[in-house]
Design a protein around this motif. Structure first.
Motif, PDB file in Angstrom:
ATOM      1  N   LYS A  79       6.802  39.040  74.285  1.00 28.25           N
ATOM      2  CA  LYS A  79       7.549  39.901  74.963  1.00 28.25           C
ATOM      3  C   LYS A  79       6.831  40.006  76.280  1.00 28.25           C
ATOM      4  O   LYS A  79       7.311  40.202  77.367  1.00 28.25           O
ATOM      5  N   ARG A  80       5.366  40.114  76.237  1.00 29.76           N
ATOM      6  CA  ARG A  80       4.739  40.313  77.390  1.00 29.76           C
ATOM      7  C   ARG A  80       4.659  39.057  78.287  1.00 29.76           C
ATOM      8  O   ARG A  80       4.669  39.086  79.634  1.00 29.76           O
ATOM      9  N   ALA A  81       5.002  37.766  77.571  1.00 30.72           N
ATOM     10  CA  ALA A  81       5.015  36.391  78.229  1.00 30.72           C
ATOM     11  C   ALA A  81       6.284  36.623  79.159  1.00 30.72           C
ATOM     12  O   ALA A  81       6.077  35.995  80.292  1.00 30.72           O
ATOM     13  N   GLU A  82       7.378  37.112  78.663  1.00 29.03           N
ATOM     14  CA  GLU A  82       8.642  37.122  79.539  1.00 29.03           C
ATOM     15  C   GLU A  82       8.446  37.922  80.640  1.00 29.03           C
ATOM     16  O   GLU A  82       8.699  37.759  81.996  1.00 29.03           O
ATOM     17  N   ILE A  83       7.692  39.201  80.523  1.00 29.40           N
ATOM     18  CA  ILE A  83       7.491  39.936  81.743  1.00 29.40           C
ATOM     19  C   ILE A  83       6.372  39.077  82.876  1.00 29.40           C
ATOM     20  O   ILE A  83       6.742  39.414  83.901  1.00 29.40           O
ATOM     21  N   LEU A  84       5.636  38.497  82.161  1.00 27.57           N
ATOM     22  CA  LEU A  84       4.658  37.725  82.857  1.00 27.57           C
ATOM     23  C   LEU A  84       5.299  36.688  83.965  1.00 27.57           C
ATOM     24  O   LEU A  84       5.113  36.517  85.125  1.00 27.57           O
ATOM     25  N   LYS A  85       6.324  36.035  83.326  1.00 29.96           N
ATOM     26  CA  LYS A  85       7.131  34.898  83.940  1.00 29.96           C
ATOM     27  C   LYS A  85       7.898  35.598  85.079  1.00 29.96           C
ATOM     28  O   LYS A  85       7.925  34.992  86.113  1.00 29.96           O
ATOM     29  N   LYS A  86       8.580  36.560  84.555  1.00 29.62           N
ATOM     30  CA  LYS A  86       9.470  37.263  85.482  1.00 29.62           C
ATOM     31  C   LYS A  86       8.875  38.014  86.666  1.00 29.62           C
ATOM     32  O   LYS A  86       9.286  37.764  87.753  1.00 29.62           O
ATOM     33  N   GLU A  87       7.829  38.725  86.460  1.00 33.51           N
ATOM     34  CA  GLU A  87       7.057  39.687  87.661  1.00 33.51           C
ATOM     35  C   GLU A  87       6.164  38.710  88.375  1.00 33.51           C
ATOM     36  O   GLU A  87       5.964  38.908  89.533  1.00 33.51           O
ATOM     37  N   LEU A  88       5.368  37.683  87.925  1.00 35.89           N
ATOM     38  CA  LEU A  88       4.480  37.116  88.615  1.00 35.89           C
ATOM     39  C   LEU A  88       4.615  35.397  88.510  1.00 35.89           C
ATOM     40  O   LEU A  88       3.754  34.910  88.900  1.00 35.89           O
ATOM     41  N   GLY A  89       5.579  35.175  87.872  1.00 37.20           N
ATOM     42  CA  GLY A  89       5.794  33.564  87.733  1.00 37.20           C
ATOM     43  C   GLY A  89       4.480  32.981  87.113  1.00 37.20           C
ATOM     44  O   GLY A  89       4.436  31.678  87.097  1.00 37.20           O
ATOM     45  N   ILE A  90       4.064  33.561  86.081  1.00 40.51           N
ATOM     46  CA  ILE A  90       2.966  32.905  85.353  1.00 40.51           C
ATOM     47  C   ILE A  90       3.577  32.493  83.985  1.00 40.51           C
ATOM     48  O   ILE A  90       4.028  33.305  82.964  1.00 40.51           O
ATOM     49  N   PHE A  91       3.738  30.975  83.818  1.00 44.09           N
ATOM     50  CA  PHE A  91       4.428  30.573  82.604  1.00 44.09           C
ATOM     51  C   PHE A  91       3.406  29.912  81.615  1.00 44.09           C
ATOM     52  O   PHE A  91       3.448  29.894  80.553  1.00 44.09           O
ATOM     53  N   TYR A  92       2.152  29.396  82.537  1.00 47.03           N
ATOM     54  CA  TYR A  92       1.370  28.691  81.400  1.00 47.03           C
ATOM     55  C   TYR A  92      -0.263  29.198  81.689  1.00 47.03           C
ATOM     56  O   TYR A  92      -0.334  29.797  82.690  1.00 47.03           O
ATOM     57  N   TYR A  93      -0.897  28.954  80.717  1.00 43.61           N
ATOM     58  CA  TYR A  93      -2.361  29.289  80.859  1.00 43.61           C
ATOM     59  C   TYR A  93      -2.913  29.087  82.226  1.00 43.61           C
ATOM     60  O   TYR A  93      -3.813  30.029  83.035  1.00 43.61           O
ATOM     61  N   ARG A  94      -2.610  27.856  82.801  1.00 44.04           N
ATOM     62  CA  ARG A  94      -3.115  27.565  84.074  1.00 44.04           C
ATOM     63  C   ARG A  94      -2.782  28.634  85.242  1.00 44.04           C
ATOM     64  O   ARG A  94      -3.377  28.940  86.043  1.00 44.04           O
ATOM     65  N   ASP A  95      -1.497  29.067  85.149  1.00 43.41           N
ATOM     66  CA  ASP A  95      -1.126  29.855  86.025  1.00 43.41           C
ATOM     67  C   ASP A  95      -1.922  31.316  86.102  1.00 43.41           C
ATOM     68  O   ASP A  95      -1.973  31.876  87.164  1.00 43.41           O
ATOM     69  N   LEU A  96      -2.099  31.735  84.676  1.00 44.48           N
ATOM     70  CA  LEU A  96      -2.897  32.971  84.795  1.00 44.48           C
ATOM     71  C   LEU A  96      -4.395  32.795  85.206  1.00 44.48           C
ATOM     72  O   LEU A  96      -4.710  33.770  86.039  1.00 44.48           O
ATOM     73  N   LEU A  97      -4.963  31.668  84.895  1.00 49.79           N
ATOM     74  CA  LEU A  97      -6.396  31.419  85.817  1.00 49.79           C
ATOM     75  C   LEU A  97      -6.130  31.346  87.129  1.00 49.79           C
ATOM     76  O   LEU A  97      -7.321  31.831  87.763  1.00 49.79           O
ATOM     77  N   HIS A  98      -5.036  31.052  87.785  1.00 52.84           N
ATOM     78  CA  HIS A  98      -4.768  31.338  89.280  1.00 52.84           C
ATOM     79  C   HIS A  98      -4.347  32.459  89.664  1.00 52.84           C
ATOM     80  O   HIS A  98      -4.110  32.636  90.528  1.00 52.84           O
ATOM     81  N   HIS A  99      -4.244  33.508  88.754  1.00 52.76           N
ATOM     82  CA  HIS A  99      -4.031  34.861  89.438  1.00 52.76           C
ATOM     83  C   HIS A  99      -5.083  35.610  89.662  1.00 52.76           C
ATOM     84  O   HIS A  99      -6.100  36.163  88.741  1.00 52.76           O
ATOM     85  N   PHE A 100      -5.550  35.401  90.980  1.00 56.15           N
ATOM     86  CA  PHE A 100      -6.825  35.974  91.479  1.00 56.15           C
ATOM     87  C   PHE A 100      -6.745  37.521  91.529  1.00 56.15           C
ATOM     88  O   PHE A 100      -5.833  37.831  91.872  1.00 56.15           O
ATOM     89  N   PRO A 101      -7.964  38.013  91.339  1.00 57.23           N
ATOM     90  CA  PRO A 101      -8.108  39.291  91.690  1.00 57.23           C
ATOM     91  C   PRO A 101      -8.038  39.767  93.061  1.00 57.23           C
ATOM     92  O   PRO A 101      -8.338  38.628  93.931  1.00 57.23           O
ATOM     93  N   PHE A 102      -7.401  40.884  93.534  1.00 60.87           N
ATOM     94  CA  PHE A 102      -7.313  40.953  94.802  1.00 60.87           C
ATOM     95  C   PHE A 102      -8.390  41.967  95.472  1.00 60.87           C
ATOM     96  O   PHE A 102      -8.716  41.886  96.778  1.00 60.87           O
ATOM     97  N   ARG A 103      -9.077  42.714  94.494  1.00 61.04           N
ATOM     98  CA  ARG A 103     -10.326  43.176  95.036  1.00 61.04           C
ATOM     99  C   ARG A 103     -11.211  43.458  93.800  1.00 61.04           C
ATOM    100  O   ARG A 103     -10.897  43.170  92.556  1.00 61.04           O
ATOM    101  N   TYR A 104     -12.495  44.083  94.117  1.00 58.32           N
ATOM    102  CA  TYR A 104     -13.445  44.210  93.032  1.00 58.32           C
ATOM    103  C   TYR A 104     -13.891  45.652  93.187  1.00 58.32           C
ATOM    104  O   TYR A 104     -14.127  46.157  94.070  1.00 58.32           O
ATOM    105  N   VAL A 105     -14.222  46.125  91.826  1.00 59.61           N
ATOM    106  CA  VAL A 105     -14.864  47.629  91.935  1.00 59.61           C
ATOM    107  C   VAL A 105     -16.297  47.283  91.600  1.00 59.61           C
ATOM    108  O   VAL A 105     -16.512  46.640  90.718  1.00 59.61           O
ATOM    109  N   ASP A 106     -17.075  48.100  92.391  1.00 62.76           N
ATOM    110  CA  ASP A 106     -18.753  47.929  92.253  1.00 62.76           C
ATOM    111  C   ASP A 106     -18.869  49.166  91.133  1.00 62.76           C
ATOM    112  O   ASP A 106     -19.046  50.073  91.561  1.00 62.76           O
ATOM    113  N   LYS A 107     -19.209  48.524  89.780  1.00 61.98           N
ATOM    114  CA  LYS A 107     -19.347  49.388  88.862  1.00 61.98           C
ATOM    115  C   LYS A 107     -20.734  50.044  88.940  1.00 61.98           C
ATOM    116  O   LYS A 107     -20.886  50.935  88.088  1.00 61.98           O
ATOM    117  N   THR A 108     -21.531  49.881  89.638  1.00 63.27           N
ATOM    118  CA  THR A 108     -22.767  50.394  89.805  1.00 63.27           C
ATOM    119  C   THR A 108     -23.065  51.584  90.797  1.00 63.27           C
ATOM    120  O   THR A 108     -23.861  52.323  90.871  1.00 63.27           O
TER     121      THR A 108
END
Ligand code: ADP
Ligand code: MG
Length: 701
Positions: free
Chosen positions: A19-48
């Motif tokens: 179910k989630r895979a379907e949404i990931l494909k449709k929304e972000l074009g993430i089909f394979y493990y490889r694609d997820l790895l290339h879904h890079f963060p767009f920013r970071y929160v400094d937790k300290t």
């Protein structure tokens, strides 16, 4: 070969499922493990770091606050219903708001307890609030040693609805990295990693998603950006080398009578050194038997048409036919007229083919092309229709190429068994970094010099209150024998209103400049082509002194006696469009002017655009500023190219890395063009894998 683990479908990752895979494909074009790895963060929160509520201002971006949540309550009714809560730290308090998910949220948080809250504050009636904040219970995670930075990922509403928020993505990313870390193979040679101090590939992926320090995060970013740019360059340069070696081109062995005769007897002026240089480059390309694929960049007015013509004469000298393609009928017409005039003593057959060419004429053109009698064909898109067949087409000149789609250009290639040489001329200068990426496989010639005697155009900005002075100025220019353009915006979305504006403008001008003393032409996109041509012709011949027009005259139009360009509603034009329009004047020896008329109310961007125009005449500066203001995705021609789907690098900010990447790729391929040496084997493997997954965009001509 067995598939790499990174080629596993995303639904098999723990915690994802179908179910989630379907949404990931449709929304972000993430089909394979490889694609997820290339879904890079767009920013970071400094937790300290925690923000004091009292310091929140309208400029606060995403912040992290630690405080006590209280007053959790549902307020409003029906559509206006929302859940609110108060968040208080030692310095003040702020409201938290949710517009949905009430049932679940209401009991999730305990009033009076301390939480860590992230979000972007916004102001509402003088008070700050955070809509749909991310909230963490510090007790729950107290056993985890937190990383200093937490990655934040792009998500969509649909993803959030099934629980795939940024945190969930991050969790999946950790699962993925745990599982695959050892399978992330290095794809660059060790020598390059060492020489340029690049972090290795595995750790770069780990650090970009789960950074342990800001230093390592920076290194990871640099490495991954470099990698992305480097493999683009490697492919572009490889394909250029491949074309050069393998693609046969028609051999233009000699420079003969047409060229020489033209050069000696027909040229009304000296060529500029830049023009000579480019003609030499074309000559060198075409007499080798290789296929020429060359881009000529030159600012407006630098004399590209003539260069195109002289290249065509070389092809004709060798017995070939040639054609020149322009993006609009007006421009095709004009090229036809000016080239006919240039070569009138050469006794060469030349014809014009556009959408409005009559059937009878069209038929005769088709016949004469097939027989080879017709040597030069000038035209619009009409040239690429399948019915247009040549006897032996040797050279294609494409003017203002960014207006032609890639596939349209490819069609021209096929009009001869051996592809004709291609010369693409562009007047919109492309910033260097973009050119390197977009046209990395073309050879580039630059005309970096204007014909002598040109005076820099003076550009002014005027509001409505200056109108009478502008009219006075126009009258003076006309008295001196000069001609004037007045341009109005016309865009499809507001076409009716725009047409009304230009017609009203026309009325006002004809009142202020009454006939018979003054004569006014008008040209807009809604007119019949033959009427447009007539009006254009009247202006070109000097029979009318004022040309009122929409941007149909933006590209290429050449009337050297026109010295003043008035642009109405200049705030509505883009920078490169303004620069193109301005390029219609300053083409003769007379001082020329560009007057940008605008509304009083200007957006920050419009103001900046007008300022840049007033400040500089240099097309390359304009192009760079344009790229900065709009981003590369909006520059014409880049979108469909696909070259710019960069995942992490930035064509503007990473200029230095692009240069590096290109130089290094060149060096490597010079030494080992097919990457057969053992030290280059991992690059070769990686390229093969990219090509397996991608359509081949590197052959764009
Ligand atoms: P663009 O590069 O914008 O297409 P054009 O080819 O339309 O420029 O040339 C602009 C004008 O300059 C034309 O009137 C052309 O005849 C003239 N021109 C071209 N080369 C020279 C030159 N070497 N010396 C003087 N005028 C030139
Ligand atoms: Mg031109």
């Amino acid at each position: 070969m067995t598939n790499h683990i990174l080629d596993t479908q995303i639904e098999y990752l723990k915690g994802i499922g179908p179910k989630r895979a379907e949404i990931l494909k449709k929304e972000l074009g993430i089909f394979y493990y490889r694609d997820l790895l290339h879904h890079f963060p767009f920013r970071y929160v400094d937790k300290t770091k925690f923000y004091d509520i009292k310091d929140i201002s309208s400029s606060s971006a995403y912040i992290q606050v630690k405080g006590i949540i209280s007053n959790i309550q549902l307020i409003g009714e029906k559509k206006g219903q929302r859940l609110t809560a108060k968040l208080t730290d030692s310095t003040g308090s702020i409201e938290l708001i949710w517009f949905k998910g009430f049932k679940y949220l209401k009991d999730k948080y305990t009033s009076g307890k301390t939480y860590i809250v992230y979000g972007k504050p916004s102001a509402f009636v003088g008070k700050y609030n955070i809509v749909h904040p991310d909230i963490e219970d510090p007790e729950e995670n107290k056993n985890n040693i937190p990383n200093q930075f937490e990655a934040v990922y792009n998500t969509t509403e649909k993803m959030k609805n099934i629980g795939l928020n940024s945190k969930a993505i991050h969790k999946s990313m950790k699962v993925l990295l745990n599982q695959c870390f050892d399978c992330i193979n290095e794809n660059l040679p060790l020598s390059i990693l060492n020489k340029y101090k690049l972090l290795n590939r595995k750790n770069s992926y780990l650090q970009i998603h789960c950074p342990t320090s800001s230093t390592l995060l920076k290194q990871a970013e640099r490495r991954l950006k470099f990698e992305e740019l480097f493999f683009i360059q490697l492919q572009l340069i490889q394909s250029k080398l491949f074309n050069y070696k393998k693609l046969k081109g028609v051999k233009l062995e000699k420079v003969g009578t047409y060229f020489n005769n033209f050069y000696k007897n027909c040229l009304p002026f000296e060529l500029t050194n830049a023009q000579k240089k480019v003609i030499k480059e074309i000559r060198k390309d075409t007499n080798t038997g290789h296929h020429m694929n060359r881009l000529v960049q030159g600012d407006v007015g630098s004399g590209k048409t003539l260069v195109g013509l002289m290249a065509m004469l070389i092809a004709i000298d060798n017995g070939y036919q040639v054609c020149m393609m322009a993006p609009t009928e007006i421009l095709a017409n004009q090229h036809y007229n000016s080239i006919s005039k240039f070569i009138k003593d050469l006794n060469l057959e030349i014809k014009l083919l556009t959408g409005s060419t009559k059937t009878k004429e069209r038929r005769s053109i088709h016949e004469n092309l097939l027989s080879g009698e017709l040597k030069i064909l000038i035209g619009t898109h009409a040239l690429i229709e399948d019915t247009v067949q040549f006897n032996n087409l040797g050279m294609v000149v494409i003017d203002e190429q960014h207006r032609f789609g890639v596939s349209q250009r490819a069609k021209l290639w096929k009009k001869n068994t051996i592809p004709p040489h291609v010369l693409v001329m562009t007047a919109t200068p492309i910033p260097r970094t973009l050119a390197m990426t977009l046209y990395g496989d073309l050879d580039v010639s630059v005309i970096d010099e204007l014909p002598p005697g040109r005076k820099p155009i003076k550009t002014f900005h005027g509001y409505e209150s200056k109108r009478l002075r502008v009219f006075g100025f126009i009258k003076e220019q006309i008295k001196e024998g000069r001609q004037i353009y007045i341009v109005y915006p016309l865009i499809e979305e507001s076409e009716k209103l725009d047409l009304k504006n230009i017609m009203e403008g026309y009325d006002a001008i004809t009142r202020a400049f009454p006939s018979p003393e003054y004569r006014v032409s008008i040209v807009h996109g809604k007119m019949k082509p033959e009427n447009k041509d007539y009006e254009m012709d009247q202006f070109a011949k000097g029979n009318t002194q004022i040309m009122i027009a929409t941007t149909v005259i933006e590209v290429g139009v050449d009337v050297p006696n026109a010295t003043t360009m008035v642009i109405e509603n200049a705030e509505r034009f883009g920078l490169s469009q303004l620069h193109q329009l301005r390029g219609r004047v300053g083409r003769g020896g007379n001082q020329s002017y560009c007057i940008l008329m605008s509304n009083y109310k200007l957006s920050a961007d419009s103001k900046k655009r007008i300022e840049i125009m007033v400040d500089t005449n240099d097309g390359f500066i304009v192009a760079n500023e344009d790229l900065k203001l709009r981003g590369p995705g909006d520059i014409e021609g880049t979108r469909q190219s696909g070259v710019l789907n960069l995942k992490i690098a930035d064509i503007i900010k990473d200029e230095i890395l692009i240069k590096y990447a290109r130089e290094i790729a060149q060096e490597i391929l010079k030494d080992d063009p097919n990457l057969t040496k053992s030290e280059n084997s991992n690059m070769k493997q990686f390229l093969e894998q990219i090509n397996k997954n991608k359509t081949n965009w590197s052959r764009i001509s």
